[in-house]
Design a protein around this motif. Structure first.
Motif, PDB file in Angstrom:
ATOM      1  N   GLN A   1     -21.692  -2.164  27.350  1.00 23.12           N
ATOM      2  CA  GLN A   1     -22.811  -2.517  28.226  1.00 23.12           C
ATOM      3  C   GLN A   1     -22.770  -1.704  29.522  1.00 23.12           C
ATOM      4  N   ALA A   2     -21.595  -1.514  30.064  1.00 24.72           N
ATOM      5  CA  ALA A   2     -21.470  -0.733  31.296  1.00 24.72           C
ATOM      6  C   ALA A   2     -21.812   0.729  31.048  1.00 24.72           C
ATOM      7  N   SER A   3     -21.387   1.271  29.930  1.00 23.20           N
ATOM      8  CA  SER A   3     -21.694   2.676  29.663  1.00 23.20           C
ATOM      9  C   SER A   3     -23.183   2.887  29.433  1.00 23.20           C
ATOM     10  N   ALA A   4     -23.894   1.856  29.009  1.00 21.50           N
ATOM     11  CA  ALA A   4     -25.343   1.961  28.814  1.00 21.50           C
ATOM     12  C   ALA A   4     -26.070   2.220  30.129  1.00 21.50           C
ATOM     13  N   ILE A   5     -25.448   1.873  31.231  1.00 17.74           N
ATOM     14  CA  ILE A   5     -26.047   2.139  32.547  1.00 17.74           C
ATOM     15  C   ILE A   5     -26.303   3.629  32.682  1.00 17.74           C
ATOM     16  N   TYR A   6     -25.322   4.433  32.276  1.00 15.91           N
ATOM     17  CA  TYR A   6     -25.424   5.880  32.435  1.00 15.91           C
ATOM     18  C   TYR A   6     -26.179   6.563  31.299  1.00 15.91           C
ATOM     19  N   GLN A   7     -26.650   5.793  30.344  1.00 12.74           N
ATOM     20  CA  GLN A   7     -27.498   6.335  29.288  1.00 12.74           C
ATOM     21  C   GLN A   7     -28.967   6.281  29.701  1.00 12.74           C
ATOM     22  N   ALA A   8     -29.233   5.755  30.872  1.00  8.77           N
ATOM     23  CA  ALA A   8     -30.604   5.625  31.370  1.00  8.77           C
ATOM     24  C   ALA A   8     -31.250   7.001  31.502  1.00  8.77           C
ATOM     25  N   GLY A   9     -32.553   7.024  31.395  1.00 11.69           N
ATOM     26  CA  GLY A   9     -33.289   8.271  31.469  1.00 11.69           C
ATOM     27  C   GLY A   9     -33.415   8.840  32.866  1.00 11.69           C
ATOM     28  N   ASN A  10     -33.221   8.009  33.883  1.00  9.89           N
ATOM     29  CA  ASN A  10     -33.312   8.483  35.266  1.00  9.89           C
ATOM     30  C   ASN A  10     -32.501   7.565  36.175  1.00  9.89           C
ATOM     31  N   ALA A  11     -32.357   7.962  37.421  1.00  5.36           N
ATOM     32  CA  ALA A  11     -31.518   7.227  38.368  1.00  5.36           C
ATOM     33  C   ALA A  11     -32.052   5.826  38.650  1.00  5.36           C
ATOM     34  N   ASP A  12     -33.370   5.678  38.761  1.00  5.03           N
ATOM     35  CA  ASP A  12     -33.931   4.351  39.025  1.00  5.03           C
ATOM     36  C   ASP A  12     -33.640   3.382  37.887  1.00  5.03           C
ATOM     37  N   GLU A  13     -33.759   3.867  36.675  1.00  5.86           N
ATOM     38  CA  GLU A  13     -33.444   3.020  35.517  1.00  5.86           C
ATOM     39  C   GLU A  13     -31.964   2.660  35.499  1.00  5.86           C
ATOM     40  N   ALA A  14     -31.115   3.607  35.874  1.00  8.49           N
ATOM     41  CA  ALA A  14     -29.675   3.334  35.933  1.00  8.49           C
ATOM     42  C   ALA A  14     -29.385   2.252  36.977  1.00  8.49           C
ATOM     43  N   ARG A  15     -30.051   2.337  38.121  1.00 10.00           N
ATOM     44  CA  ARG A  15     -29.876   1.303  39.154  1.00 10.00           C
ATOM     45  C   ARG A  15     -30.301  -0.068  38.631  1.00 10.00           C
ATOM     46  N   ASN A  16     -31.418  -0.122  37.935  1.00 10.43           N
ATOM     47  CA  ASN A  16     -31.887  -1.389  37.372  1.00 10.43           C
ATOM     48  C   ASN A  16     -30.902  -1.937  36.350  1.00 10.43           C
ATOM     49  N   ARG A  17     -30.369  -1.054  35.529  1.00 12.90           N
ATOM     50  CA  ARG A  17     -29.376  -1.489  34.534  1.00 12.90           C
ATOM     51  C   ARG A  17     -28.113  -2.002  35.217  1.00 12.90           C
ATOM     52  N   LEU A  18     -27.731  -1.352  36.319  1.00 12.70           N
ATOM     53  CA  LEU A  18     -26.554  -1.815  37.065  1.00 12.70           C
ATOM     54  C   LEU A  18     -26.785  -3.228  37.589  1.00 12.70           C
ATOM     55  N   VAL A  19     -27.937  -3.471  38.162  1.00 18.84           N
ATOM     56  CA  VAL A  19     -28.246  -4.802  38.698  1.00 18.84           C
ATOM     57  C   VAL A  19     -28.146  -5.850  37.589  1.00 18.84           C
ATOM     58  N   GLN A  20     -28.718  -5.557  36.450  1.00 20.90           N
ATOM     59  CA  GLN A  20     -28.677  -6.507  35.328  1.00 20.90           C
ATOM     60  C   GLN A  20     -27.248  -6.732  34.863  1.00 20.90           C
ATOM     61  N   TRP A  21     -26.479  -5.643  34.761  1.00 18.24           N
ATOM     62  CA  TRP A  21     -25.099  -5.759  34.313  1.00 18.24           C
ATOM     63  C   TRP A  21     -24.277  -6.577  35.303  1.00 18.24           C
ATOM     64  N   CYS A  22     -24.451  -6.311  36.593  1.00 16.30           N
ATOM     65  CA  CYS A  22     -23.709  -7.045  37.621  1.00 16.30           C
ATOM     66  C   CYS A  22     -24.046  -8.534  37.597  1.00 16.30           C
ATOM     67  N   GLU A  23     -25.306  -8.852  37.422  1.00 15.92           N
ATOM     68  CA  GLU A  23     -25.702 -10.264  37.346  1.00 15.92           C
ATOM     69  C   GLU A  23     -25.027 -10.954  36.168  1.00 15.92           C
TER      70      GLU A  23
END
Length: 71
Positions: free
Chosen positions: A2-24
């Protein structure tokens, strides 16, 4: 995974959103892991701003190359 999926995002904004979801999801169960991933997170997104390069290669090997050049 799940954490590595953060960096599979297509752009930085999507990665930030994935980080927020993962952290929650993981804050209560693994607060140290969350803190580690959040630390300097913005600096890890630099590869999204690089154009003309293979981002997959940069994302997966850049730290290895950098580290070996420092030794």
């Amino acid at each position: 995974a799940q954490a590595s999926a953060i960096y599979q995002a297509g752009n930085a904004d999507e990665a930030r959103n994935r980080l927020v979801q993962w952290c929650e999801q993981w804050q209560e169960q693994a607060p140290q892991a969350v803190a580690t991933l959040e630390r300097d997170f913005e600096q890890t997104l630099v590869f999204y701003s690089l154009s003309g390069l293979d981002r997959e290669w940069i994302r997966t090997t850049f730290l290895l190359v950098l580290r070996s050049s420092l030794v």
